[in-house]
Design a protein around this motif. Structure first.
Motif, PDB file in Angstrom:
ATOM      1  N   GLU A  84       8.999  14.648  13.718  1.00 55.45           N
ATOM      2  CA  GLU A  84       8.081  14.144  12.697  1.00 55.45           C
ATOM      3  C   GLU A  84       6.954  15.115  12.370  1.00 55.45           C
ATOM      4  N   MET A  85       6.623  15.194  11.080  1.00 56.67           N
ATOM      5  CA  MET A  85       5.481  15.965  10.603  1.00 56.67           C
ATOM      6  C   MET A  85       4.361  14.985  10.268  1.00 56.67           C
ATOM      7  N   MET A 158      -2.773  -3.911   4.252  1.00 62.84           N
ATOM      8  CA  MET A 158      -2.759  -2.724   3.401  1.00 62.84           C
ATOM      9  C   MET A 158      -2.989  -1.498   4.285  1.00 62.84           C
ATOM     10  N   ILE A 159      -1.911  -0.792   4.552  1.00 65.64           N
ATOM     11  CA  ILE A 159      -1.966   0.316   5.503  1.00 65.64           C
ATOM     12  C   ILE A 159      -2.600   1.535   4.848  1.00 65.64           C
ATOM     13  N   LEU A 163       1.358   4.551   9.375  1.00 69.51           N
ATOM     14  CA  LEU A 163       1.158   4.339  10.812  1.00 69.51           C
ATOM     15  C   LEU A 163       2.127   5.265  11.531  1.00 69.51           C
TER      16      LEU A 163
ATOM     17  N   HIS B 200       6.174  -4.074   2.451  1.00 68.06           N
ATOM     18  CA  HIS B 200       5.205  -3.152   3.055  1.00 68.06           C
ATOM     19  C   HIS B 200       4.177  -2.792   1.992  1.00 68.06           C
ATOM     20  N   ARG B 201       2.947  -2.605   2.425  1.00 67.60           N
ATOM     21  CA  ARG B 201       1.898  -2.198   1.479  1.00 67.60           C
ATOM     22  C   ARG B 201       1.115  -1.051   2.077  1.00 67.60           C
ATOM     23  N   ASN B 202       0.893  -0.020   1.290  1.00 63.88           N
ATOM     24  CA  ASN B 202       0.010   1.044   1.769  1.00 63.88           C
ATOM     25  C   ASN B 202      -0.724   1.718   0.623  1.00 63.88           C
ATOM     26  N   ILE B 203      -1.854   2.310   0.961  1.00 65.49           N
ATOM     27  CA  ILE B 203      -2.641   3.088   0.007  1.00 65.49           C
ATOM     28  C   ILE B 203      -2.364   4.553   0.305  1.00 65.49           C
ATOM     29  N   ASN B 355      13.758   1.061   9.961  1.00 59.55           N
ATOM     30  CA  ASN B 355      12.878   1.967  10.711  1.00 59.55           C
ATOM     31  C   ASN B 355      12.787   3.347  10.068  1.00 59.55           C
ATOM     32  N   PRO B 359       6.012   2.634   5.484  1.00 54.58           N
ATOM     33  CA  PRO B 359       4.855   3.457   5.883  1.00 54.58           C
ATOM     34  C   PRO B 359       4.770   3.751   7.390  1.00 54.58           C
ATOM     35  N   ALA B 360       5.737   3.303   8.188  1.00 53.44           N
ATOM     36  CA  ALA B 360       5.840   3.797   9.563  1.00 53.44           C
ATOM     37  C   ALA B 360       7.260   4.301   9.811  1.00 53.44           C
ATOM     38  N   GLY B 361       7.993   4.573   8.737  1.00 51.35           N
ATOM     39  CA  GLY B 361       9.372   5.034   8.853  1.00 51.35           C
ATOM     40  C   GLY B 361       9.431   6.537   9.084  1.00 51.35           C
ATOM     41  N   PHE B 362      10.547   6.988   9.595  1.00 47.77           N
ATOM     42  CA  PHE B 362      10.664   8.412   9.946  1.00 47.77           C
ATOM     43  C   PHE B 362      10.533   9.300   8.711  1.00 47.77           C
ATOM     44  N   LEU B 363      11.005   8.817   7.561  1.00 48.87           N
ATOM     45  CA  LEU B 363      10.822   9.582   6.323  1.00 48.87           C
ATOM     46  C   LEU B 363       9.512   9.204   5.642  1.00 48.87           C
ATOM     47  N   ILE B 365       6.564   8.277   6.883  1.00 50.96           N
ATOM     48  CA  ILE B 365       5.400   8.946   7.474  1.00 50.96           C
ATOM     49  C   ILE B 365       5.255  10.332   6.867  1.00 50.96           C
ATOM     50  N   GLU B 366       6.362  11.064   6.838  1.00 49.01           N
ATOM     51  CA  GLU B 366       6.299  12.472   6.411  1.00 49.01           C
ATOM     52  C   GLU B 366       5.984  12.614   4.928  1.00 49.01           C
ATOM     53  N   ASN B 368       4.367  10.436   3.032  1.00 45.77           N
ATOM     54  CA  ASN B 368       2.982  10.019   2.799  1.00 45.77           C
ATOM     55  C   ASN B 368       2.001  11.090   3.272  1.00 45.77           C
TER      56      ASN B 368
END
Lengths: 167, 419
Positions: A84-85, A158-159, A163, B200-203, B355, B359-363, B365-366, B368
Motif C-alpha cells: 500500500e501507498m 463521512m471519512i 482509513l 461509503h462516504r468520504n471527503i 475490501n 475508502p479503506a480498500g486496497f485500491l 486508499i491509494e 484517495n
C-alpha cells in the motif's frame, strides 16, 4: 442468591479489568502500525468489521473493512505493510468506557468507545474515526483472551479521505 | 507556450487561454473559483444527465434519500404511484435545507422552520396561517401554492440507475451515453433487480475532475496499485479495451482477467518499481470470480460525465457519485450493491471482495492518497501545466499505456466551458 449475584458482578468486574488491559495492548499495537501482531489479538475464526453507523442501524451489511477469519486480517496486514501507498502518519488510538456486559458459554460480551486521532506531515492532528466496539471475547488453550468478534461501528460516517489502518 | 500564464494571468479565470498543445492541462481548471462557478452553469446545470442514485435505494412508495445534482443538495423520492422525483433540498420559503436524514420513508416533507409542507412530488401542499390570525397578516391574497413548489429536475432511469437534469430538452440516456458506452453500461445494469448493500462516504481534498481522470487512466493501475499485480488480479498484459463516446466525455476501462495467474513478463517487471513477487493470499476467497454479466470483461470501470463512475470488478458492483464542494474538495458517495437473487453466500462473497474498494480498500486508499497529493502539488506549487502525453489519439482502443481518454475528456470540457 445475593452471593451469586455479587459473584457474577465480581466476575464481570474482573473481566472488565482484563479486557481493559487487552484493549490497551491492542491500541498500542495499532499505534505502532504493527498490523501483523494486531491479527494475533483475534481467534482464527474471528469476525472483524468496521462499519458506518448509518449502514449498521439500517441493517445494511457493507463493511469499510470486512474480515471473516484471521487469514483475511493477515492478508490485510501484508497488503498494508508491503503493497500500500499512503502518506506517513502518527496514529493515536484511545479505547475508553470499557464494559463487560455478560458472560456465558459463548464467551464474554463487551463494548468500548474508541477514537482514532491521525497526524499527518505538516497537518494538525484530526479525528479520523470515533466509534464503538461490540465485542465477543473467548479464551484460547492457554486461557488468554482473544477476540472472536469485533464490530467497530463508527459515528464518523463521512471519512476524511481514507482509513488506512484498522481500528 | 507560456508556462508563466498562471502567475501573470488575470484572476477572473475567463480570459485564461488553454495551451495550444492538447497534451498540456493547465493548473487553474483545478483550483480557480471562477472556473468552478462556470462548471456549475455549463456542466452541472447544463446539457448533462447527473447521476443521483439507484432505484434500489428508494425501493418503495414513500422512500426518499438525500443526494446531489452537481454541488446542489436534492431529495430523490418515489411517490405513492411509484414514480421517481428529484427536487432541490431547499424550502421555497426561506431556503432551509429541510431533509436531514440520509434516507427513509415519508408521505410528505415539512420544513422545520415555518412548517411549509411538500408532497413526494415536491409540490407545496400547505403553509400555516395562510389567512393570518383574526383576519390580519398571512400570505398575500393572490398567493398560489402551485407557484411555490420545490425546484424540480427532469428524471430518467436506465437499468435501475437514476439520472436528473436541469435541461428541459436533453436526449435520452441511451443517446447521451452513446452506443460504445451504453453497451457496457447495459452489461452491468442489465435489468436484474439490485439490492443495496451499503454506502461509503468520504471527503477527498481534490478537484472532482481528477477522480474522473483517475478512472480514465489505465497507466497508473499497475504502478500505483501493487496489490493488483502482487495478488495476480491485473497486469498490463491483460486483454483490455478503453472505449470512449464520440465526444470523449464518457469512457470505459475494460479488462479481462485470465484464467489462473497472469504471466508477468520481464518487460513489465522491469517497468514496475514497486513490483513484488506474486504472493498467494492466505484467504483466496477474496479474489474468487463468479461470472455474472453477459460480457467478456471481468472488470469494467465506466466514467459517465460529469459525476458518475460505475464499477463492475469481478463481483464488486458499485457506483460512485462525485459531489463537488468548491474547486479544491469533493465528497464521494459509494453505493455498493448486489443482485436481488444473491443467496447468503454470494452476499458474503461480495462483502469480502469489497475490501478491495471503498475508502479503506486496497485500491481506494491509494487513489484517495494520490489525488490528495496531486491537488497539493497543483494548489501549492508554482503554476504550470500537467502533462497527458502518453499514447496517441488515433491509437487502437486496446492500448493500455495511454492517456488518450484524459485528453478526450478535456477536448469535450474545453468545448462546453468555452476555453
Amino acid at each position: 442468591m445475593a452471593t451469586v449475584i455479587q459473584n457474577k458482578a465480581g466476575t464481570l468486574r474482573d473481566a472488565r479489568l482484563e479486557i481493559e488491559e487487552f484493549n490497551y495492548a491492542y491500541a498500542e499495537t495499532l499505534d505502532q502500525m504493527d498490523v501483523d501482531s494486531w491479527a494475533e489479538f483475534f481467534s482464527d475464526d474471528a469476525f472483524y468489521q468496521v462499519i458506518a453507523r448509518d449502514n449498521f442501524e439500517s441493517g445494511l451489511p457493507l463493511g469499510l473493512i470486512y474480515c471473516e477469519g484471521k487469514a483475511m486480517m493477515k492478508d490485510r496486514a501484508y497488503a498494508l505493510l508491503n503493497t500500500e501507498m499512503f502518506a506517513p502518519r502518527y496514529l493515536h488510538l484511545t479505547i475508553t468506557n470499557t464494559r463487560a456486559l455478560s458472560s456465558d458459554t459463548d464467551g464474554i460480551r463487551a463494548s468500548a468507545n474508541y477514537t482514532l486521532i491521525e497526524t499527518l506531515v505538516e497537518e494538525p492532528s484530526r479525528v479520523q474515526q470515533v466509534g464503538k466496539y461490540r465485542d465477543l471475547f473467548v479464551r484460547d488453550a492457554e486461557g488468554a483472551l482473544k477476540l472472536k468478534e469485533r464490530v467497530c461501528i463508527y459515528d464518523s460516517v463521512m471519512i476524511d479521505n481514507c482509513l488506512v489502518f484498522p481500528v | 507556450m507560456d508556462v508563466n500564464r498562471g502567475l501573470s494571468g488575470n484572476s477572473n479565470g475567463f480570459d485564461r487561454a488553454w495551451p495550444d498543445d492538447a497534451t498540456r492541462i493547465p493548473d487553474w481548471i483545478y483550483t480557480d473559483q471562477d472556473v468552478y462557478k462556470r462548471e456549475i452553469e455549463k456542466i452541472f446545470l447544463g446539457r448533462h444527465w447527473n447521476y443521483v442514485g439507484l432505484e434500489c435505494e428508494v425501493p418503495e412508495p414513500g422512500s426518499y434519500m438525500r443526494s446531489y445534482v452537481g454541488p446542489f443538495p436534492v431529495v430523490v423520492t418515489r411517490d405513492m404511484d411509484g414514480a421517481l422525483h428529484v427536487f432541490e433540498n431547499r424550502c421555497a420559503h426561506r431556503g432551509v435545507e429541510f431533509c436531514r436524514e440520509y434516507r427513509g420513508k415519508a408521505d410528505s416533507f415539512i420544513c422545520p422552520y415555518h412548517n411549509w409542507t411538500y408532497d413526494l412530488k415536491g409540490d407545496l401542499t400547505a403553509i400555516p396561517f395562510r389567512r393570518g390570525v383574526k383576519g390580519k397578516g398571512g400570505a398575500p391574497k393572490d398567493f398560489e401554492m402551485s407557484e411555490y413548489g420545490l425546484r424540480r429536475f427532469r428524471v430518467s432511469t436506465r437499468g435501475g440507475v437514476i439520472f436528473a437534469t436541469a435541461c428541459e430538452d436533453l436526449e435520452s440516456i441511451e443517446d447521451y451515453l452513446g452506443p460504445e458506452i451504453c453497451a457496457e453500461f447495459d452489461a452491468t445494469f442489465d435489468g436484474t433487480e439490485f439490492t443495496l448493500l451499503g454506502v461509503h462516504r468520504n471527503i477527498l481534498p481534490s478537484n472532482w475532475k481528477l477522480y474522473q481522470e483517475n478512472l480514465k487512466d489505465p497507466y497508473h493501475a499497475t504502478l500505483l496499485h501493487t496489490y493488483l499485480t502482487t495478488f495476480g488480479l491485473f497486469v498490463s498484459s491483460n486483454e483490455s479495451n478503453i472505449p470512449t463516446d464520440k465526444y470523449g466525455r464518457h469512457g470505459g476501462l475494460l479488462s479481462r482477467r485470465p484464467e489462473g495467474r497472469p504471466d508477468v513478463s520481464e518487460e513489465e517487471k522491469s517497468n514496475m518499481q514497486a513490483f513484488k513477487q506474486t504472493m498467494e493470499l492466505n484467504d483466496p476467497r477474496v479474489l474468487k470470480f463468479f461470472p455474472e454479466a453477459d460480457s467478456k470483461w471481468s472488470g469494467s470501470v465506466l466514467t459517465i460525465f460529469p459525476t458518475l463512475t460505475a464499477l463492475r470488478q469481478t463481483n464488486i458492483l458499485n457506483t460512485r457519485l462525485l459531489v463537488p464542494r468548491g474547486p479544491n474538495e469533493f465528497m464521494m458517495l459509494w453505493t455498493v450493491f448486489g443482485r436481488s437473487d444473491d443467496d447468503e453466500e454470494m452476499t458474503r462473497h461480495r462483502l469480502r471482495q469489497n475490501n478491495i474498494f471503498g475508502p479503506a480498500g486496497f485500491l481506494g486508499i491509494e487513489d484517495n492518497e494520490a489525488l490528495k497529493f496531486l491537488q497539493d502539488g497543483i494548489r501549492k506549487a508554482m503554476p504550470r501545466e500537467g502533462l497527458a502525453v502518453l499514447g496517441e489519439d488515433d491509437e487502437a482502443t486496446d492500448t493500455l499505456i495511454t492517456e488518450r481518454a484524459i485528453r478526450g475528456m478535456y477536448r469535450y470540457y474545453r468545448d462546453v466551458m468555452g476555453f
